[in-house]
Write an enzyme that holds these catalytic residues in place. Structure first.
Site, PDB file in Angstrom:
ATOM      1  N   TRP A 325       0.840  -1.207   0.000  1.00 55.41           N
ATOM      2  CA  TRP A 325       0.000   0.000   0.000  1.00 55.41           C
ATOM      3  C   TRP A 325       0.871   1.252   0.000  1.00 55.41           C
ATOM      4  CZ3 TRP A 325      -0.349   4.140   3.327  1.00 55.41           C
ATOM      5  CH2 TRP A 325      -1.471   4.975   3.188  1.00 55.41           C
ATOM      6  N   HIS A 326       2.017   1.170   0.679  1.00 57.66           N
ATOM      7  CA  HIS A 326       2.864   2.351   0.816  1.00 57.66           C
ATOM      8  C   HIS A 326       3.581   2.728  -0.474  1.00 57.66           C
ATOM      9  CE1 HIS A 326       2.291   1.806   5.164  1.00 57.66           C
ATOM     10  NE2 HIS A 326       2.648   3.070   5.260  1.00 57.66           N
ATOM     11  N   GLY A 327       3.765   1.803  -1.374  1.00 54.90           N
ATOM     12  CA  GLY A 327       4.442   2.194  -2.601  1.00 54.90           C
ATOM     13  C   GLY A 327       4.792   1.024  -3.497  1.00 54.90           C
ATOM     14  N   PHE A 478       2.298   8.578  -1.075  1.00 52.73           N
ATOM     15  CA  PHE A 478       1.570   7.315  -0.931  1.00 52.73           C
ATOM     16  C   PHE A 478       0.087   7.481  -1.214  1.00 52.73           C
ATOM     17  CE2 PHE A 478       5.010   6.874   2.457  1.00 52.73           C
ATOM     18  CZ  PHE A 478       5.906   6.356   1.546  1.00 52.73           C
TER      19      PHE A 478
END
Length: 478
Positions: A325-327, A478
């Protein structure tokens, strides 16, 4: 529009004055005005991305309406999956298209069948990961019949686009925030003052602590081969402090700004670096995202129920998805996997809920045992942050190799005395105020008024003195 910019310093008072003095007698007008203000706030980066918010808003609003009138289980599932596919489709295209394409090409090259595909020059819309999850949770909750769908499209659009938390959270649930758009809001002086106090503390964390740590973090990480192990270790610690000050600072400003307009947003950070184990850390770090994954992914997978194999699988899924999800980078996936490994011993020994209350509740100091646990948890977390910060897995391993040698026992080559003093003061204030919703929530109420005001003025002076050219917040990417 950045919270720590002149633009926002002009924008916020104007919106505040119109909201309370021009539209205060009409709830619908207030909500419409908030939508307009929120779209201006978001469109300040790139007005084209407003179409994504509008489409996401309309789709989930009408899916909610259709779910209310549909009793056929298969049709209800179809509507839910339509919401999931559209929302995650937007997120996947803008955030992960090139990542999957590049790995697809590399996989074929490794198999000896190189292919040529062209990547796209895609600009990641600011905050897409946050508002996508916010609207998606609404559709899921309506599907689960945990809430009734709204008939007020104005209130729903205001809920989706509410500018304080639109770009980097907290990720609000419709069950908490949406009903607040139905009710008449009355200006409350004490809540507004409390909101300003939280905004001030958020700006201090972002501008004074995070941005000044960022200067040294960038220098050390980008030239890590030139520094000793002790300097690299200090750089990793500075990044741990930077990301906390940056992200929790944003959350404080968002929550405080929401309070100025009569809204109560959920707490997003609860002094995570005072945690005694990694399970407690994840209950205190980015709470809105952690609880989102818990409620919409971890528990549906079975959570901590079932056989140990299933529990281990669920833990890895939740942390790997959180990392992804963060990248779109393998470094984030490794970061998620490391946290899963940290978490497993606690889960398997049934000690993952040992520490619920904040450390040393109603005490001045932690015990030696608690202090050691805090330090170990912080070091483990800081080690994982190295992967989070590095551009590639190779860079991360080279950075770690640079730390693990005899030079770690030398004096760091970079020693910013003024910043170290500020960090110590910051940690001290956080420790004193750790039982509040934010560090200075209750600080100074027993002081004489001139001393309390002097403290606030000192924070304001430090914010202006240490300001570094409107650096963006880390989580905007993000």
């Amino acid at each position: 529009m950045l919270f720590n910019s002149i633009d926002f310093a002009i924008f916020l008072p104007i919106v505040f004055l119109f909201y309370w003095f021009v539209f205060k007698k009409n709830l619908k007008q207030q909500n419409i005005f908030l939508i307009i203000a929120s779209y201006v706030f978001y469109g300040w980066w790139d007005w084209r991305f407003l179409f994504l918010i509008v489409i996401s808003t309309l789709i989930d609003y009408f899916i909610g309406k259709l779910l209310a009138n549909e009793n056929n289980p298969n049709k209800r599932k179809f509507l839910l999956w339509l919401s999931i596919i559209v929302n995650l489709g937007f997120l996947g295209f803008f955030k992960y298209y090139n990542f999957f394409l590049e790995n697809f090409i590399e996989a074929f090259s490794w198999l000896g069948s190189p292919i040529s595909l062209r990547s796209l020059n895609i600009i990641l819309p600011v905050g897409i990961s946050f508002y996508t999850f916010q609207t998606l949770s609404y559709s899921i909750d309506v599907y689960r019949k945990k809430m009734k769908p709204t008939n007020d499209i104005i209130a729903f659009a205001a809920f989706v686009s509410f500018f304080p938390q639109l770009v980097a959270g907290p990720i609000e649930r419709a069950t908490n925030l949406l009903p607040q758009f139905y009710k008449n809001r009355v200006f409350n002086y004490s809540k507004a003052v409390d909101g300003l106090r939280q905004i001030l503390w958020g700006l201090f964390k972002k501008v004074v602590i995070a941005d000044n740590c960022a200067y040294y973090v960038n220098t050390i990480f980008e030239n890590h081969e030139d520094y000793s192990g002790s300097t690299l270790f200090l750089g990793a610690v500075f990044f741990a402090i930077q990301i906390y000050g940056d992200f929790s600072g944003y959350s404080d400003i968002a929550i405080g700004t929401g309070r100025l307009f009569g809204f109560k947003l959920k707490q997003n950070f609860a002094f995570p670096y005072f945690s005694r184990d990694i399970a407690e850390f994840w209950r205190r770090w980015h709470i809105s995202l952690s609880t989102w994954f818990r409620d919409y992914l971890y528990i549906p997978l079975g959570g901590s129920r079932g056989a140990k194999k299933q529990q281990i699988r669920n833990v890895f899924i939740i942390f790997l998805v959180s990392g992804f999800w963060h990248g779109a980078n393998w470094t984030f996936i490794i970061w998620g996997a490391l946290n899963a490994l940290y978490f497993l011993p606690l889960l398997l020994s049934n000690k993952n809920r040992t520490h619920i209350e904040i450390v040393a509740t109603n005490k001045n100091w932690p015990s030696i045992n608690e202090l050691l646990r805090i330090l170990i948890t912080f070091i483990l977390t800081t080690f994982a942050w190295i992967f989070f910060r590095s551009e590639s897995i190779t860079d991360a391993f080279n950075y770690i190799i640079g730390i693990i040698n005899w030079s770690i026992f030398t004096i760091p080559q970079i020693r910013p005395t003024d910043l170290l003093i500020l960090i110590l003061i910051f940690i001290g204030i956080e420790w004193i105020g750790r039982q509040g919703k934010y560090a200075i929530e209750n600080l100074g109420f027993t002081w004489k008024r001139p001393i309390r005001l002097l403290f606030y003025y000192m924070l304001i002076i430090l914010v202006f003195w240490f300001s570094r050219n409107d650096q963006e917040f880390i989580y905007f990417q993000f």
